[in-house]
Write a protein that holds these residues in place. Sequence first.
Motif, PDB file in Angstrom:
ATOM      1  N   SER A  19       0.381   2.030   0.251  1.00 14.79           N
ATOM      2  CA  SER A  19       1.242   0.951   0.715  1.00 14.79           C
ATOM      3  C   SER A  19       2.222   1.556   1.711  1.00 14.79           C
ATOM      4  N   GLY A  20       2.838   0.716   2.485  1.00 18.35           N
ATOM      5  CA  GLY A  20       3.800   1.197   3.467  1.00 18.35           C
ATOM      6  C   GLY A  20       4.998   0.280   3.529  1.00 18.35           C
ATOM      7  N   ARG A  21       6.006   0.727   4.239  1.00 17.31           N
ATOM      8  CA  ARG A  21       7.172  -0.129   4.452  1.00 17.31           C
ATOM      9  C   ARG A  21       6.873  -1.085   5.593  1.00 17.31           C
ATOM     10  N   CYS A  22       7.347  -2.295   5.466  1.00 19.30           N
ATOM     11  CA  CYS A  22       7.174  -3.281   6.527  1.00 19.30           C
ATOM     12  C   CYS A  22       7.935  -2.821   7.773  1.00 19.30           C
ATOM     13  N   LYS A  23       7.337  -3.032   8.938  1.00 17.18           N
ATOM     14  CA  LYS A  23       7.942  -2.603  10.202  1.00 17.18           C
ATOM     15  C   LYS A  23       8.726  -3.716  10.894  1.00 17.18           C
ATOM     16  N   VAL A  24       8.809  -4.891  10.267  1.00 19.05           N
ATOM     17  CA  VAL A  24       9.598  -5.985  10.834  1.00 19.05           C
ATOM     18  C   VAL A  24      11.074  -5.638  10.670  1.00 19.05           C
ATOM     19  N   VAL A  25      11.831  -5.785  11.740  1.00 22.67           N
ATOM     20  CA  VAL A  25      13.258  -5.440  11.715  1.00 22.67           C
ATOM     21  C   VAL A  25      13.975  -6.228  10.624  1.00 22.67           C
ATOM     22  N   PHE A  53       0.402  -3.864   2.154  1.00 25.81           N
ATOM     23  CA  PHE A  53      -0.875  -3.307   1.738  1.00 25.81           C
ATOM     24  C   PHE A  53      -1.830  -3.492   2.903  1.00 25.81           C
ATOM     25  N   PHE A  54      -2.941  -2.801   2.876  1.00 24.65           N
ATOM     26  CA  PHE A  54      -3.817  -2.740   4.041  1.00 24.65           C
ATOM     27  C   PHE A  54      -5.097  -3.540   3.851  1.00 24.65           C
ATOM     28  N   LEU A  55      -5.523  -4.166   4.956  1.00 23.34           N
ATOM     29  CA  LEU A  55      -6.759  -4.947   5.012  1.00 23.34           C
ATOM     30  C   LEU A  55      -7.624  -4.375   6.124  1.00 23.34           C
ATOM     31  N   ALA A  56      -8.913  -4.211   5.855  1.00 21.25           N
ATOM     32  CA  ALA A  56      -9.845  -3.713   6.867  1.00 21.25           C
ATOM     33  C   ALA A  56     -10.839  -4.820   7.209  1.00 21.25           C
ATOM     34  N   ILE A  57     -11.091  -4.988   8.503  1.00 21.34           N
ATOM     35  CA  ILE A  57     -12.021  -6.013   8.956  1.00 21.34           C
ATOM     36  C   ILE A  57     -13.130  -5.331   9.760  1.00 21.34           C
ATOM     37  N   GLN A  78       5.347 -12.202   4.294  1.00 19.37           N
ATOM     38  CA  GLN A  78       4.018 -12.793   4.450  1.00 19.37           C
ATOM     39  C   GLN A  78       3.534 -12.736   5.902  1.00 19.37           C
ATOM     40  N   VAL A  79       3.763 -11.614   6.564  1.00 24.43           N
ATOM     41  CA  VAL A  79       3.293 -11.433   7.943  1.00 24.43           C
ATOM     42  C   VAL A  79       2.225 -10.345   7.963  1.00 24.43           C
ATOM     43  N   THR A  80       1.372 -10.430   8.972  1.00 27.51           N
ATOM     44  CA  THR A  80       0.309  -9.453   9.155  1.00 27.51           C
ATOM     45  C   THR A  80       0.576  -8.681  10.437  1.00 27.51           C
ATOM     46  N   LEU A  81       0.542  -7.359  10.342  1.00 28.53           N
ATOM     47  CA  LEU A  81       0.781  -6.480  11.476  1.00 28.53           C
ATOM     48  C   LEU A  81      -0.472  -5.643  11.728  1.00 28.53           C
ATOM     49  N   THR A  82      -0.814  -5.425  12.986  1.00 31.00           N
ATOM     50  CA  THR A  82      -1.979  -4.611  13.328  1.00 31.00           C
ATOM     51  C   THR A  82      -1.621  -3.127  13.220  1.00 31.00           C
ATOM     52  N   ILE A 136     -13.188  -0.368  13.197  1.00 33.58           N
ATOM     53  CA  ILE A 136     -12.685  -1.261  12.160  1.00 33.58           C
ATOM     54  C   ILE A 136     -11.275  -1.705  12.557  1.00 33.58           C
ATOM     55  N   THR A 137     -10.978  -2.978  12.384  1.00 30.63           N
ATOM     56  CA  THR A 137      -9.631  -3.483  12.617  1.00 30.63           C
ATOM     57  C   THR A 137      -8.875  -3.410  11.294  1.00 30.63           C
ATOM     58  N   VAL A 138      -7.682  -2.812  11.320  1.00 33.00           N
ATOM     59  CA  VAL A 138      -6.882  -2.678  10.105  1.00 33.00           C
ATOM     60  C   VAL A 138      -5.556  -3.405  10.296  1.00 33.00           C
ATOM     61  N   HIS A 139      -5.171  -4.158   9.281  1.00 32.40           N
ATOM     62  CA  HIS A 139      -3.896  -4.877   9.287  1.00 32.40           C
ATOM     63  C   HIS A 139      -3.074  -4.458   8.082  1.00 32.40           C
ATOM     64  N   ALA A 140      -1.768  -4.492   8.253  1.00 30.01           N
ATOM     65  CA  ALA A 140      -0.834  -4.299   7.143  1.00 30.01           C
ATOM     66  C   ALA A 140      -0.226  -5.667   6.848  1.00 30.01           C
ATOM     67  N   PHE A 141      -0.291  -6.090   5.592  1.00 27.67           N
ATOM     68  CA  PHE A 141       0.226  -7.394   5.194  1.00 27.67           C
ATOM     69  C   PHE A 141       1.504  -7.198   4.396  1.00 27.67           C
ATOM     70  N   CYS A 142       2.605  -7.781   4.872  1.00 33.85           N
ATOM     71  CA  CYS A 142       3.901  -7.663   4.202  1.00 33.85           C
ATOM     72  C   CYS A 142       3.982  -8.659   3.047  1.00 33.85           C
TER      73      CYS A 142
END
Length: 97
Positions: free
Chosen positions: A59-65, A72-76, A35-39, A25-31
Motif C-alpha cells: 500500500s502507499g500514501r495517497c499523493k493528492v495534496v 492499494f494497487f490495481l493492474a490492468i 476514492q480517487v484513482t491515480l496512474t 501493464i497499466t497500474v493504478h493506485a486507488f485511494c
Amino acid sequence: MGISKENRIWPRWASTVGIMREEEITVHAFCTNWQVTLTVDLDLLCAIQGQSFTLIDRSGRCKVVGCQGRTFFLAIRERSGVPAMRLTSRSKLNYLL
C-alpha cells in the motif's frame, strides 16, 4: 489441506514492476479515503525501487495534496480483456479500508 484464498498464486505478469513495464501493464493506485484513482509511473518506480520491486500486498500514501489516505494497487492487462486485478489480498485490503 487445501490452499487458502489468501495464499493465492499471482500471475507472472504481476509479480514485479519490471515485468509489468515490459508487458505494458497499466497500474493504478486507488485511494481508500478520497476514492480517487491515480496512474502509477512504472518507469519512475523501476528507477527508484528497481525492476524486481513488487506491488503485491503493498500500500502507499495517497499523493493528492492534503489527503492522509492509503492506496492499494490495481493492474490492468488491456491485451487480455480481463478487468482490473487487485494486487492486494483481502486481509490487507480489509486493513486499509
